[in-house]
Write an enzyme that holds these catalytic residues in place. Structure first.
Site, mmCIF file in Angstrom:
data_model
loop_
_atom_site.group_PDB
_atom_site.id
_atom_site.type_symbol
_atom_site.label_atom_id
_atom_site.label_comp_id
_atom_site.label_asym_id
_atom_site.label_seq_id
_atom_site.Cartn_x
_atom_site.Cartn_y
_atom_site.Cartn_z
ATOM 1 N N GLU B 64 9.968 -5.251 5.036
ATOM 2 C CA GLU B 64 10.278 -4.187 5.843
ATOM 3 C C GLU B 64 10.566 -5.187 7.246
ATOM 4 O OE1 GLU B 64 7.968 -0.642 2.989
ATOM 5 O OE2 GLU B 64 7.088 -2.081 4.089
ATOM 6 N N ASP B 235 2.006 2.491 -1.636
ATOM 7 C CA ASP B 235 2.808 2.871 -0.411
ATOM 8 C C ASP B 235 4.100 1.991 -0.368
ATOM 9 O OD1 ASP B 235 2.020 0.010 -0.802
ATOM 10 O OD2 ASP B 235 1.186 -0.730 0.637
#
Lengths: 347, 347
Positions: B64, B235
């Protein structure tokens, strides 16, 4: 403190080492190699994760992240574009990039990419022209003689057989700099006082200027039939170089339409104006130039896959040359769950 | 070759230097300072450019990019999440980050963030609990005793006055590691054989496990009235820790709803299920905990502003400590248009 394990280290190519690498291999050889790497990745285009770059705009410029992945390797580039930087003695565009292993997420390479971006942009431009420029093109107008100009000139020489470049810049000092740098490469170089003069006899027109505003570097009446336009400098929202009427007369080729419609010359056109993806031409899935009088336009904005290809090329070259440092960038405790213990033991 | 100008250099905080910095300042002091930095930035939340992180998913994990900007400074973090890494002796999460000057796009700082992410996550968790946990909470259950556990325990001690932590992990070796690392900090530490045992008497429940799958670390009957749940490990898409029924009984607080709805526990709920943004509670624009029997849940996924705050804190500390190296990362020719000439002169 115990020494970090080999997992902790990421090879880093500094500006110094990038220059050593490019000079060791040879600038034209690097351009030819990069074009081959990029072409190989364009031919497997569907294998890549693709997304328009993630841009953070301000009044004076833009900072962008350009990620992609082929499922084995992940890459991204950080790049800025700040036309006003030049007045402060800074680069308009600076960049760095990273490759990582998709299987573990661990970085494989961190590299400067200011120089590498200039090289890969030029290699991509020349690669596209090999497919799109009229047969036998040997003269290129090069409008905009800034930081990327010489790279463009040498890529078109090495990859497309361009023998003569005709330089023009709104600032004659830039043209003098460019002409001086291009001495000794076996290219004919003509410095011109106007854009119109630069276009005389040119079968290929490269525009690579830096203003962040709607500019008109080329007007419609300047562009005759049969030329190939390599539009490099129109590469963010509000930044274009070509009059809209030229676009309407051209067969338009792009890298990745969702990004080019935001950033490229075609931001001036309707969202459904037909364009052709360059990779499809290269893969034999779409026609390229269809006749000698057609105007072809490569509306280049730079795409993440080109950076991915360039970074992989650099990583491959490190094995032979060792032109890198090792950065202690990844915390790697002996027991992966014991990050805190590693910190304590560092005391 | 002439030496690079000062513009060429970017301060780099290696893992080694991050550990020196944290030990120099003191771990608990760093956690308190980070919570203050993050709180100050949460209070000016509307000033930031916000976007859900840009994720590249594979079968085994995710990579990410998390960018943000306050108009003066730009920051981003690279972070991976690979639960299977641990079996190979690698970290589940590694990270690094960058700050840059919005006015020029030039980088200001490159830093390791594996350790810094563990610190900022813990600081954010404890900051949220200060607003949401029941008054006088002194006992915390800590479920998941991996790489982030000790940071969480110390943050809740230093910031919220937690005096006792009750540890549980599916792997007793992780609990033993965590308990041993927490010796000497003045925290009561109780190692538990089951999650139910860990919850006994706890007013705060922290879940910080690592599986990338729909897990149920807490079932509905385990959670009594009045507790605060700090859900850290849910998450990314497909990775949750709490049974849906707990969510339906809780007042839910999040960082940035567009990201949390994709990644957090609330991916299990309807897209319009009401949640409260934590910054609004801190700014007095929304209620936090409203009664002693309410279950509050901080559905934490980690947001770019927290990394921005943490990187700025590190940059500020470099001025006093000098715990960094200088990386030759930005090509900076004397004439900014003469990138090619710089390369030639390097020969």
């Amino acid at each position: 403190m115990t020494a970090p394990s080999h997992h902790a280290y990421v090879p880093f190519v500094s500006v110094h080492n990038m220059m050593r690498l490019v000079l060791h291999v040879g600038i034209e050889r690097v351009l030819v190699d990069l074009a081959a790497e990029i072409a190989a990745d364009f031919l497997r285009w569907p294998a890549f994760d693709k997304t328009p770059r993630v841009a953070s705009h301000s009044d004076v410029g833009v900072i962008e992240l350009m990620p992609t992945s082929d499922g084995q390797t992940y890459g991204f580039k950080y790049v800025n574009g700040h036309p006003s930087n030049m007045k402060q003695g800074l680069q308009t565009v600076t960049a760095f990039g990273l490759l990582a292993d998709v299987a573990t997420g661990y970085p494989l390479l961190l590299s400067e990419m200011t120089i590498l971006t200039a090289l890969r942009t030029a290699a991509t431009s020349a690669m596209a022209a090999k497919w799109l420029a009229p047969a036998g093109a040997t003269t290129m107008a090069l409008i905009g003689n800034g930081a990327q100009a010489e790279f463009q000139a040498l890529a078109f020489k090495a990859i497309c057989g361009v023998a003569q470049v005709r330089l023009y810049d709104i600032d004659p000092a830039a043209t003098r700099k460019c002409a001086a740098n291009l001495r000794g490469y076996g290219l004919g170089v003509v410095s011109c006082a106007t854009a119109e003069e630069a276009l005389l006899g040119a079968q290929i027109i490269t525009t690579v200027t830096a203003d962040k505003q709607y500019a008109t570097i080329l007007t419609d009446n300047m562009v005759g039939p049969g030329v190939h336009i390599n539009g490099v400098g129109g590469d963010c929202p509000g930044k274009t170089e070509l009059h809209r009427d030229i676009l309407l007369r051209s067969a338009i080729f792009v890298e990745y339409p969702p990004q080019t419609r935001i950033e490229g010359e075609i931001q001036q056109l309707d969202a459904d104006h037909p364009v052709t993806e360059l990779w499809q031409v290269m893969a034999g899935q779409a026609p390229g130039r269809t006749d000698a009088r057609q105007i072809t336009l490569f509306d280049s904005v730079g795409f993440a896959i080109e950076d991915f290809s360039a970074l992989r090329y650099v990583l491959g070259k490190l094995r032979d040359t060792g032109f890198c440092e090792q950065l202690d960038m990844i915390a790697d405790p002996d027991d992966p769950r014991d990050l805190f213990g590693m910190l304590l033991r560092a005391a």
